[in-house]
Design an enzyme around this catalytic site. Structure first.
Site, PDB file in Angstrom:
ATOM      1  N   SER A 296       0.802  -1.232   0.000  1.00  0.00           N
ATOM      2  CA  SER A 296       0.000   0.000   0.000  1.00  0.00           C
ATOM      3  C   SER A 296       0.829   1.275   0.000  1.00  0.00           C
ATOM      4  CB  SER A 296      -0.955   0.012   1.200  1.00  0.00           C
ATOM      5  OG  SER A 296      -2.067  -0.816   0.953  1.00  0.00           O
TER       6      SER A 296
ATOM      7  N   LYS B   9       0.213   3.636  -2.800  1.00  0.00           N
ATOM      8  CA  LYS B   9      -0.823   4.681  -2.761  1.00  0.00           C
ATOM      9  C   LYS B   9      -0.233   6.083  -2.603  1.00  0.00           C
ATOM     10  CE  LYS B   9      -4.548   1.739  -0.961  1.00  0.00           C
ATOM     11  NZ  LYS B   9      -3.922   0.468  -0.565  1.00  0.00           N
TER      12      LYS B   9
ATOM     13  N   SER C 237      -6.584   3.523   3.750  1.00  0.00           N
ATOM     14  CA  SER C 237      -5.857   2.675   2.800  1.00  0.00           C
ATOM     15  C   SER C 237      -6.815   1.933   1.869  1.00  0.00           C
ATOM     16  CB  SER C 237      -4.957   1.677   3.537  1.00  0.00           C
ATOM     17  OG  SER C 237      -3.950   1.188   2.684  1.00  0.00           O
TER      18      SER C 237
END
Length: 381
Positions: A56, A59, A118
């Site tokens: 993640s 991101k 997230s």
């Protein structure tokens, strides 16, 4: 200009890393790095070029590309986005902000869902809002990565779910993190929000340091079974000579959420406690005014085109001594900003830093008579 600054920072790191005098801490992670974002220097690292699965942390680039679209007025924070079935159906077992195809959602909410919760669904929705589809958005992600100098990074999706073609390094992710803070400070503030509620569901920010350390104001966590637990964290604390000083830590391959939090805090504390960032010279400050031969003027001002900030072990700043190595003789024409030498900062006779020195003004050639006269004088020397 960004490429110039990146190259300049690299020249500092190359020398300072070899002159490290403070033992690095033991960090329970496969790959890690600590960057002083104020000076651009890497303070310490372990396997920073190891290829890792960013999970993640991907991101952060999704946010960066979206921030750019907002700044360029291709998107607005208040703009409502229709949620596609593709975004809604993204891996149901993964992190989500729980958007719904029946309910349009604002770009602002999507950014909060992306960075705080997230949300993988938020990542897809933002990609489609910015570029029309995921594939085109991924192209933008990779284009930005190359522009920023992330040479060992490739993105395959906007969320970081496992894909063999989605990879990065701790070094590259530190570049990305510093770029977000530098280029979009007004949007980076989202990272410091501790919790966010959407669709009547409240989720907490996974960055536990926001509760433990009031100087931490971002950035992102990540996890997959294969990569373990990862984290980018940034903190800003008071610094005697520069007012404020920012450190960025990147950790990959920790064993748990608790470990990545603990080790990130350890790195940040170690960096603040053992190093100082000092301002050596101001932008445009003449550090020397040597003679120029065959020029329209007899001397030239030498210095730097930006403030010179360096990170050194505590107690070293007062011992720094400058040694300028020039490319003599300096013969016109000299271009504004052209490198004419190197300033080495030494401690006890040993080089700690090497700084490229440039001409702070353009010097054109003298007349044919002036050039002939200086040629004769040079020959007689």
């Amino acid at each position: 200009m960004k490429k110039l600054l990146a190259a300049f920072a690299a020249s500092l790191v190359m020398v300072s890393a070899s002159a490290q005098t403070v033992p690095a801490p033991t960090v329970a992670a496969k790959s890690w790095l600590l960057l002083d974002a104020t000076s651009g220097q890497v303070i310490a690292a372990q396997d920073p070029s190891m290829r890792i699965e960013p999970a993640s942390l991907t991101k952060v680039m999704t946010a960066y590309v979206t921030f750019a679209a907002i700044r360029e007025k291709r998107l607005t924070l208040n703009q409502m986005v229709n949620v596609s079935v593709r975004a809604w159906k993204v891996d149901g077992s993964s992190s989500k902000m729980f958007i719904d195809p029946a309910t349009p959602v604002s770009v602002d909410d999507l950014l909060h869902g992306l960075m705080i919760q997230s949300g993988n669904d938020a990542a897809v929705a933002l990609a489609e809002a910015v570029a029309g589809d995921e594939g085109t958005f991924v192209t933008l992600m990779n284009r930005e990565a190359q522009r920023l100098g992330m040479k060992n990074t490739r993105f395959a999706n906007p969320h970081g779910l496992p894909d063999a073609n989605n990879y990065s390094t701790a070094h590259d992710l530190s570049i990305l993190a510093a770029s977000v803070i530098r280029d979009f400070p007004e949007y980076y503030k989202i990272d410091s929000v501790k919790q966010f509620t959407y669709n009547k569901i409240t989720q907490q920010n996974r960055n536990r340091l926001l509760w433990l350390d009031p100087t931490v104001d971002g950035m992102k966590t990540g996890h997959t079974d294969a990569s373990g637990y990862s984290m980018i964290a940034s903190a800003r604390r008071a610094n005697g000579t520069t007012g404020q000083r920012r450190l960025i830590s990147v950790i990959s391959g920790a064993a748990s959420d608790a470990v990545r939090t603990q080790e990130s805090q350890k790195l940040l504390n170690w960096g603040f406690q053992n190093f100082d960032t000092v301002k050596l010279y101001s932008k445009g400050q003449a550090i020397q005014t040597p003679q120029v031969w065959k020029g329209s003027q007899s001397t030239v001002k030498l210095g730097f085109q930006r403030d010179i900030l360096v990170t050194v072990p505590k107690g070293v700043a007062g011992k720094l001594k400058p040694v300028l190595e020039r490319k003599d003789p300096l013969v016109a024409p000299l271009a504004l900003g052209g490198q004419v030498g190197t300033l080495k900062m030494t401690v006890d006779g040993k080089a700690l830093l090497a700084l490229p020195v440039v001409a702070l003004e353009e010097v054109q050639e003298a007349s044919i008579f002036g050039r002939a006269w200086d040629s004769m004088r040079l020959w007689m020397q």
